[in-house]
Motif scaffolding. Structure first.
Motif, PDB file in Angstrom:
ATOM      1  N   ASP A 123     -35.711   1.542  63.815  1.00 57.18           N
ATOM      2  CA  ASP A 123     -37.319   1.830  63.287  1.00 57.18           C
ATOM      3  C   ASP A 123     -37.439   3.248  63.519  1.00 57.18           C
ATOM      4  O   ASP A 123     -37.806   4.028  62.735  1.00 57.18           O
ATOM      5  N   GLU A 126     -35.923   5.568  61.240  1.00 47.96           N
ATOM      6  CA  GLU A 126     -36.511   5.356  59.805  1.00 47.96           C
ATOM      7  C   GLU A 126     -35.384   4.495  59.033  1.00 47.96           C
ATOM      8  O   GLU A 126     -35.418   4.505  57.793  1.00 47.96           O
ATOM      9  N   HIS A 128     -35.675   1.206  58.321  1.00 52.78           N
ATOM     10  CA  HIS A 128     -36.567   0.059  58.440  1.00 52.78           C
ATOM     11  C   HIS A 128     -35.925  -1.236  58.102  1.00 52.78           C
ATOM     12  O   HIS A 128     -36.201  -2.290  58.659  1.00 52.78           O
ATOM     13  N   ILE A 154     -45.137  -4.305  62.567  1.00 51.11           N
ATOM     14  CA  ILE A 154     -45.459  -2.788  62.539  1.00 51.11           C
ATOM     15  C   ILE A 154     -44.528  -2.313  61.634  1.00 51.11           C
ATOM     16  O   ILE A 154     -44.854  -1.377  60.790  1.00 51.11           O
ATOM     17  N   VAL A 155     -42.955  -2.587  61.457  1.00 54.69           N
ATOM     18  CA  VAL A 155     -42.157  -2.163  60.524  1.00 54.69           C
ATOM     19  C   VAL A 155     -42.470  -2.667  59.095  1.00 54.69           C
ATOM     20  O   VAL A 155     -42.651  -1.752  57.990  1.00 54.69           O
ATOM     21  N   LYS A 158     -45.064  -0.244  57.903  1.00 54.58           N
ATOM     22  CA  LYS A 158     -44.804   0.956  57.245  1.00 54.58           C
ATOM     23  C   LYS A 158     -44.304   1.018  55.904  1.00 54.58           C
ATOM     24  O   LYS A 158     -44.243   1.925  55.429  1.00 54.58           O
ATOM     25  N   HIS A 185     -53.990  -5.231  65.081  1.00 52.96           N
ATOM     26  CA  HIS A 185     -53.153  -4.970  63.922  1.00 52.96           C
ATOM     27  C   HIS A 185     -53.468  -6.112  62.876  1.00 52.96           C
ATOM     28  O   HIS A 185     -53.005  -5.595  61.596  1.00 52.96           O
TER      29      HIS A 185
END
Length: 272
Positions: A123, A126, A128, A154-155, A158, A185
């Motif tokens: 992650d 980047e 992902h 979280i990923v 994104k 979150h």
């Protein structure tokens, strides 16, 4: 006449060092682990704890030396490879870190921590989609721990896969009611999906116990703005700015949801 002092038992020194760690005194702990290794240079427990402490103190190269020593003594130690990888990643040696994570996994294919940490590193790089694959392995191997499922959320956030991210955080919150980051979150993803009334209820639940949490106050201000509850939004934004002026002003100026307030003198004074 010469008197020789009694050699201290390495296990006693390790026990004392752990006690210092529990008191959040890693430097004192490090002294004791080093002393234990002076008396017993191949003590695996002392080497492991010294390496972990050095990682905590951000002395990553010294930590790697400890973990390499463990691997020299015991080649099939997944903990050593995993924690060496953490230090390598912090030093920017991502290729070395990935190799060490793979060695940890090769040593123990059910070692969930290495999958999780490798997913986090992907992650950070980047990568992902690769991160999601690895995190799913960590979740399968240790479904009781919330860390991999939380990070998967979280990923996904994104990647703007907000429904999937929300699903992760809802599971984390349901199974771990004290996991406030998971609850926070969950609120963020509800807001991303335009469910601002639900998001506000989530933020209020957190603020009942953590009324001064600036991130939650700011997030609630965003959702109140989206609901056109102008006065409440501006009051929350003011509270957040009072706590962290530079950061919150920067966020608010860049936040599209606050563009509706650009003609409001109260908003302009707050963020100038």
């Amino acid at each position: 006449m010469i008197f020789f002092g009694k050699k201290e038992d390495p296990e006693d020194l390790i026990y004392q060092g752990v006690a210092f760690l529990e008191k959040n005194q890693p430097k004192a702990a490090l002294v004791l682990f080093s002393k234990a290794l002076k008396n017993d240079p191949e003590n695996l427990s002392a080497l492991h704890k010294k390496g972990l402490t050095l990682n905590q103190l951000k002395k990553y190269q010294d930590a790697i030396t400890c973990f390499d020593k463990i691997i020299e003594i015991k080649k099939d130690d997944p903990d050593a490879y995993n924690n060496k990888a953490i230090a390598q990643a912090e030093l920017g040696n991502t290729d070395g870190a990935l190799e060490s994570y793979d060695k940890a996994i090769a040593t123990d294919s059910k070692y969930a921590a290495a999958y999780f940490n490798k997913g986090v590193l992907f992650d950070r790089l980047e990568k992902h989609e690769e991160a999601l694959v690895i995190l799913d392995e960590a979740i399968k191997l240790d479904p009781r721990k919330p860390n991999a499922l939380f990070y998967k959320g979280i990923v996904l956030g994104k990647l703007a896969r907000h429904e999937e991210a929300l699903n992760c955080f809802e599971k984390v919150s349901k199974n771990n009611p004290s996991h406030l980051d998971g609850l926070f979150h969950k609120g963020i993803e509800l807001a991303e999906l335009g469910k601002h009334e639900e998001a506000v209820r989530v933020f209020d639940k957190i603020l009942e116990k953590h009324k001064d949490n600036v991130n939650v106050i700011y997030a609630k201000a965003r959702s109140k703005a989206a609901l056109d509850e102008v006065s409440q939004s501006l009051e929350l934004l003011k509270r957040a700015i009072m706590k962290e002026p530079k950061t919150i002003k920067k966020w608010a100026r860049a936040e599209k949801i606050f563009e509706r307030f650009e003609d409001d003198e109260r908003f302009r004074k707050m963020v100038k």
